[in-house]
Write a protein that holds these residues in place. Structure first.
Motif, PDB file in Angstrom:
ATOM      1  N   LEU A  11       0.834  -1.200   0.000  1.00 36.80           N
ATOM      2  CA  LEU A  11       0.000   0.000   0.000  1.00 36.80           C
ATOM      3  C   LEU A  11       0.872   1.253   0.000  1.00 36.80           C
ATOM      4  N   HIS A  12       1.895   1.267   0.813  1.00 34.83           N
ATOM      5  CA  HIS A  12       2.844   2.374   0.888  1.00 34.83           C
ATOM      6  C   HIS A  12       3.492   2.601  -0.483  1.00 34.83           C
ATOM      7  N   GLU A  13       3.985   1.526  -1.096  1.00 34.27           N
ATOM      8  CA  GLU A  13       4.619   1.624  -2.408  1.00 34.27           C
ATOM      9  C   GLU A  13       3.645   2.101  -3.482  1.00 34.27           C
ATOM     10  N   ALA A  14       2.408   1.611  -3.425  1.00 36.41           N
ATOM     11  CA  ALA A  14       1.399   2.015  -4.404  1.00 36.41           C
ATOM     12  C   ALA A  14       1.057   3.494  -4.258  1.00 36.41           C
ATOM     13  N   GLU A  21       1.631  11.124  -0.861  1.00 41.80           N
ATOM     14  CA  GLU A  21       2.426  10.966   0.351  1.00 41.80           C
ATOM     15  C   GLU A  21       1.766   9.861   1.182  1.00 41.80           C
ATOM     16  N   PRO A  22       2.508   8.843   1.584  1.00 36.45           N
ATOM     17  CA  PRO A  22       1.904   7.714   2.302  1.00 36.45           C
ATOM     18  C   PRO A  22       1.582   8.040   3.761  1.00 36.45           C
ATOM     19  N   ARG A  23       0.592   8.902   3.930  1.00 37.13           N
ATOM     20  CA  ARG A  23       0.147   9.301   5.261  1.00 37.13           C
ATOM     21  C   ARG A  23      -1.335   8.976   5.403  1.00 37.13           C
ATOM     22  N   PRO A  24      -1.777   8.625   6.600  1.00 34.77           N
ATOM     23  CA  PRO A  24      -3.187   8.281   6.791  1.00 34.77           C
ATOM     24  C   PRO A  24      -4.159   9.381   6.364  1.00 34.77           C
ATOM     25  N   SER A  25      -3.840  10.633   6.669  1.00 40.11           N
ATOM     26  CA  SER A  25      -4.772  11.724   6.330  1.00 40.11           C
ATOM     27  C   SER A  25      -4.946  11.854   4.819  1.00 40.11           C
ATOM     28  N   VAL A  26      -3.878  11.643   4.060  1.00 38.92           N
ATOM     29  CA  VAL A  26      -3.955  11.732   2.601  1.00 38.92           C
ATOM     30  C   VAL A  26      -4.850  10.616   2.057  1.00 38.92           C
ATOM     31  N   LEU A  27      -4.602   9.401   2.520  1.00 38.48           N
ATOM     32  CA  LEU A  27      -5.375   8.257   2.050  1.00 38.48           C
ATOM     33  C   LEU A  27      -6.824   8.339   2.519  1.00 38.48           C
ATOM     34  N   LEU A  28      -7.033   8.797   3.728  1.00 35.75           N
ATOM     35  CA  LEU A  28      -8.384   8.927   4.269  1.00 35.75           C
ATOM     36  C   LEU A  28      -9.248   9.837   3.400  1.00 35.75           C
ATOM     37  N   ASN A  29      -8.731  11.023   3.099  1.00 37.74           N
ATOM     38  CA  ASN A  29      -9.508  11.977   2.297  1.00 37.74           C
ATOM     39  C   ASN A  29      -9.784  11.447   0.896  1.00 37.74           C
ATOM     40  N   LEU A  30      -8.773  10.883   0.265  1.00 36.79           N
ATOM     41  CA  LEU A  30      -8.944  10.341  -1.082  1.00 36.79           C
ATOM     42  C   LEU A  30      -9.928   9.181  -1.070  1.00 36.79           C
ATOM     43  N   PHE A  31      -9.761   8.279  -0.131  1.00 35.03           N
ATOM     44  CA  PHE A  31     -10.607   7.087  -0.070  1.00 35.03           C
ATOM     45  C   PHE A  31     -12.070   7.450   0.179  1.00 35.03           C
ATOM     46  N   ASN A  32     -12.321   8.269   1.185  1.00 36.26           N
ATOM     47  CA  ASN A  32     -13.709   8.579   1.550  1.00 36.26           C
ATOM     48  C   ASN A  32     -14.447   9.378   0.481  1.00 36.26           C
ATOM     49  N   THR A  33     -13.728  10.087  -0.379  1.00 36.35           N
ATOM     50  CA  THR A  33     -14.410  10.806  -1.463  1.00 36.35           C
ATOM     51  C   THR A  33     -14.788   9.878  -2.611  1.00 36.35           C
ATOM     52  N   HIS A  34     -14.240   8.666  -2.627  1.00 40.76           N
ATOM     53  CA  HIS A  34     -14.531   7.737  -3.722  1.00 40.76           C
ATOM     54  C   HIS A  34     -15.271   6.471  -3.278  1.00 40.76           C
ATOM     55  N   TYR A  35     -15.350   6.243  -1.972  1.00 42.78           N
ATOM     56  CA  TYR A  35     -15.985   5.029  -1.480  1.00 42.78           C
ATOM     57  C   TYR A  35     -17.480   5.250  -1.344  1.00 42.78           C
ATOM     58  N   TRP A  36     -18.273   4.315  -1.823  1.00 44.47           N
ATOM     59  CA  TRP A  36     -19.721   4.450  -1.834  1.00 44.47           C
ATOM     60  C   TRP A  36     -20.369   4.019  -0.518  1.00 44.47           C
ATOM     61  N   ASP A  58     -14.351  -4.955  -0.524  1.00 34.39           N
ATOM     62  CA  ASP A  58     -14.955  -3.803  -1.196  1.00 34.39           C
ATOM     63  C   ASP A  58     -14.066  -2.565  -1.059  1.00 34.39           C
ATOM     64  N   LYS A  59     -13.453  -2.399   0.094  1.00 33.41           N
ATOM     65  CA  LYS A  59     -12.553  -1.261   0.299  1.00 33.41           C
ATOM     66  C   LYS A  59     -11.246  -1.461  -0.469  1.00 33.41           C
ATOM     67  N   LEU A  60     -10.772  -2.684  -0.497  1.00 32.86           N
ATOM     68  CA  LEU A  60      -9.550  -3.004  -1.229  1.00 32.86           C
ATOM     69  C   LEU A  60      -9.708  -2.700  -2.716  1.00 32.86           C
ATOM     70  N   THR A  61     -10.869  -3.003  -3.256  1.00 33.89           N
ATOM     71  CA  THR A  61     -11.139  -2.736  -4.676  1.00 33.89           C
ATOM     72  C   THR A  61     -11.091  -1.237  -4.957  1.00 33.89           C
ATOM     73  N   VAL A  62     -11.675  -0.437  -4.079  1.00 32.79           N
ATOM     74  CA  VAL A  62     -11.644   1.018  -4.244  1.00 32.79           C
ATOM     75  C   VAL A  62     -10.210   1.530  -4.129  1.00 32.79           C
ATOM     76  N   LEU A  63      -9.475   1.046  -3.137  1.00 32.35           N
ATOM     77  CA  LEU A  63      -8.071   1.452  -2.974  1.00 32.35           C
ATOM     78  C   LEU A  63      -7.274   1.151  -4.238  1.00 32.35           C
ATOM     79  N   ALA A  64      -7.422  -0.053  -4.742  1.00 26.59           N
ATOM     80  CA  ALA A  64      -6.674  -0.461  -5.932  1.00 26.59           C
ATOM     81  C   ALA A  64      -7.017   0.423  -7.120  1.00 26.59           C
ATOM     82  N   ASP A  65      -8.286   0.731  -7.278  1.00 21.25           N
ATOM     83  CA  ASP A  65      -8.708   1.602  -8.378  1.00 21.25           C
ATOM     84  C   ASP A  65      -8.108   2.996  -8.228  1.00 21.25           C
ATOM     85  N   LEU A  66      -8.123   3.526  -7.025  1.00 17.61           N
ATOM     86  CA  LEU A  66      -7.569   4.859  -6.772  1.00 17.61           C
ATOM     87  C   LEU A  66      -6.059   4.902  -7.027  1.00 17.61           C
ATOM     88  N   LEU A  67      -5.387   3.813  -6.679  1.00 15.47           N
ATOM     89  CA  LEU A  67      -3.932   3.772  -6.788  1.00 15.47           C
ATOM     90  C   LEU A  67      -3.449   3.181  -8.111  1.00 15.47           C
TER      91      LEU A  67
END
Length: 147
Positions: A11-14, A21-36, A58-67
């Protein structure tokens, strides 16, 4: 190595490969704007990045799509993907129409008959393997053991 830690490393590498930037706040904002579904918490995302948890499918699929990475690669790594592709290629190249027709007929049989046919096939395969080993060693094939 632990599966959760390996996932966190991927996940960090992706995230880095995606220019994030591999920080929780960055991933949180990106993820929650795209997760249904229901929004994830900062703590949940932090646990993903620390290797303490792996997200649900379901969350893994969204993460993979985003990354921009395949979900199976993100979850299991590229070795698993290579293994799946090798098996699929072997299946596609080694199985013709007659075999596929036979498999379809097999799947339509009741479970007890499928079990019997499976045992017959495995016995033939075992005998064939013994014959090949015997031919390589210059010996007569041995009889298969009872199951």
């Amino acid at each position: 190595m632990d599966n959760k830690l390996e996932f966190a490393r991927r996940l960090h590498e992706a995230m880095l490969a995606a220019g994030l930037e591999p920080r929780p706040s960055v991933l949180l904002n990106l993820f929650n704007t795209h997760y249904w579904g229901r929004s994830v918490t900062f703590q949940a995302v932090s646990r993903w990045l620390k290797g303490q948890a792996i997200p649900a499918q379901d969350k893994l699929t969204v993460l993979a799509d985003l990354l921009k990475i395949e979900p199976e690669v993100l979850r299991f790594g590229s070795a698993v993907r290579s293994s799946v592709q090798t098996r699929r290629q072997r299946w596609d190249e080694g199985v013709g129409y007659l075999e596929r027709e036979t498999f379809d007929a097999f799947l339509q049989l009741p479970a007890p008959q499928r079990k019997l046919i499976r045992e017959v096939i495995l016995t033939f395969a075992q005998v064939h393997g013994a014959e090949q080993q015997g031919a390589q060693a210059g010996k007569a094939p041995s009889t298969p053991s009872k199951r």
